[in-house]
Design an enzyme around this catalytic site. Sequence first.
Site, mmCIF file in Angstrom:
data_model
loop_
_atom_site.group_PDB
_atom_site.id
_atom_site.type_symbol
_atom_site.label_atom_id
_atom_site.label_comp_id
_atom_site.label_asym_id
_atom_site.label_seq_id
_atom_site.Cartn_x
_atom_site.Cartn_y
_atom_site.Cartn_z
ATOM 1 C CG HIS A 276 14.752 55.528 17.952
ATOM 2 N ND1 HIS A 276 15.463 54.290 17.814
ATOM 3 C CD2 HIS A 276 15.088 55.740 19.268
ATOM 4 C CE1 HIS A 276 16.044 54.019 18.977
ATOM 5 N NE2 HIS A 276 15.773 55.036 19.700
ATOM 6 C CE LYS B 163 2.025 56.455 27.510
ATOM 7 N NZ LYS B 163 0.666 56.299 27.568
ATOM 8 C CG MET C 21 10.524 47.796 17.350
ATOM 9 S SD MET C 21 10.885 48.567 15.669
ATOM 10 C CE MET C 21 9.759 47.707 14.788
ATOM 11 C CB SER C 22 14.851 47.295 22.287
ATOM 12 O OG SER C 22 16.093 47.669 23.032
ATOM 13 C CB SER C 23 19.228 50.351 20.315
ATOM 14 O OG SER C 23 18.316 51.511 19.909
ATOM 15 N NE ARG C 24 20.958 48.123 26.390
ATOM 16 C CZ ARG C 24 20.687 49.300 27.199
ATOM 17 N NH1 ARG C 24 19.753 49.654 27.321
ATOM 18 N NH2 ARG C 24 21.701 49.994 27.644
#
Length: 285
Positions: free
Chosen positions: A37, A148, A184-187
Amino acid sequence: MKVIKSIKEMQTYSESLRLLGKKIAFVPTMGYFHEGHLALMKEAKKIADCVVVSIYVNPTQFGPKEDLTKYPRDFDRDLKMAESVNADVIFFPPDIEMYPENYQTYVNVEKVTQNLCGISRPGHFRGVTTICLKLFNIVKPHFAIFGKKDFQQYTVIKQMVTDLNLDLQIIGQATVREADGLAMSSRNVYLKENERQSALTLVGGIKLAQKLYDAGERKAAAIAGEVEKLIKSFDYTNIDYIKICDTTNLDNVDEIKSQTVIALAVIVGSTRLIDNHVFGEELKA
Ligand code: PAF
């Protein structure tokens, strides 16, 4: 940094910037920020006078069995992180403003939503396009920046912007990865320690696909088959899809000829992860 919660105030603020000839770059998010982010915000900062970041966990893009209620949230931490990269405005609307009683309008992009996540998450992209169009009308940006990692989301939004003649430019930003290569991912916070190696099979899979491509393989089934074998050889993995598609219409291809993407969705433990790679592009992992 300014925090705006009301739609009217956000619209008035953006209008006043536009009247002064200022450029607005917009980063739509569901919060729980990570470096990915922040990379979007830093890119936004380079191209505009004002960076608006929205934090809104959009209920209409979650299916009935998905993680809406447990989706990670930490507004104070998000504020500090956004401040650290000099974002200018956080738009943080409540549900009642975004979907008031008697709300009944949705946007549907018809074709590029059909394949990939469109199959296992029916209605997801209808929720994404609806909220993005609403946010574009509220924030009135000149640019909107999307990661992306969500390649299909990026493609769907570009299609909507073209089809509906929206007066803004969509910018796609390369996937940001953890040191071990995990996108990277919030999950990612849902992953248990013993699932990490299995989660890394997504990036391992796309690296293998690129290696086979570099060695001259062009048959999609052969590449997908090898990636499947690799992912299945790890515990806790449950493959939703491994697909090789044209980057523009997201149709499956049998043979890699022009711009082609390999896209994966794998449930690791109980966490659904996605990743992708456009053949021939640099893979920083
Ligand atoms: O990618 C996301 O975080 C969401 O899908 C988005 C674009 C903010 C819409 O809710």
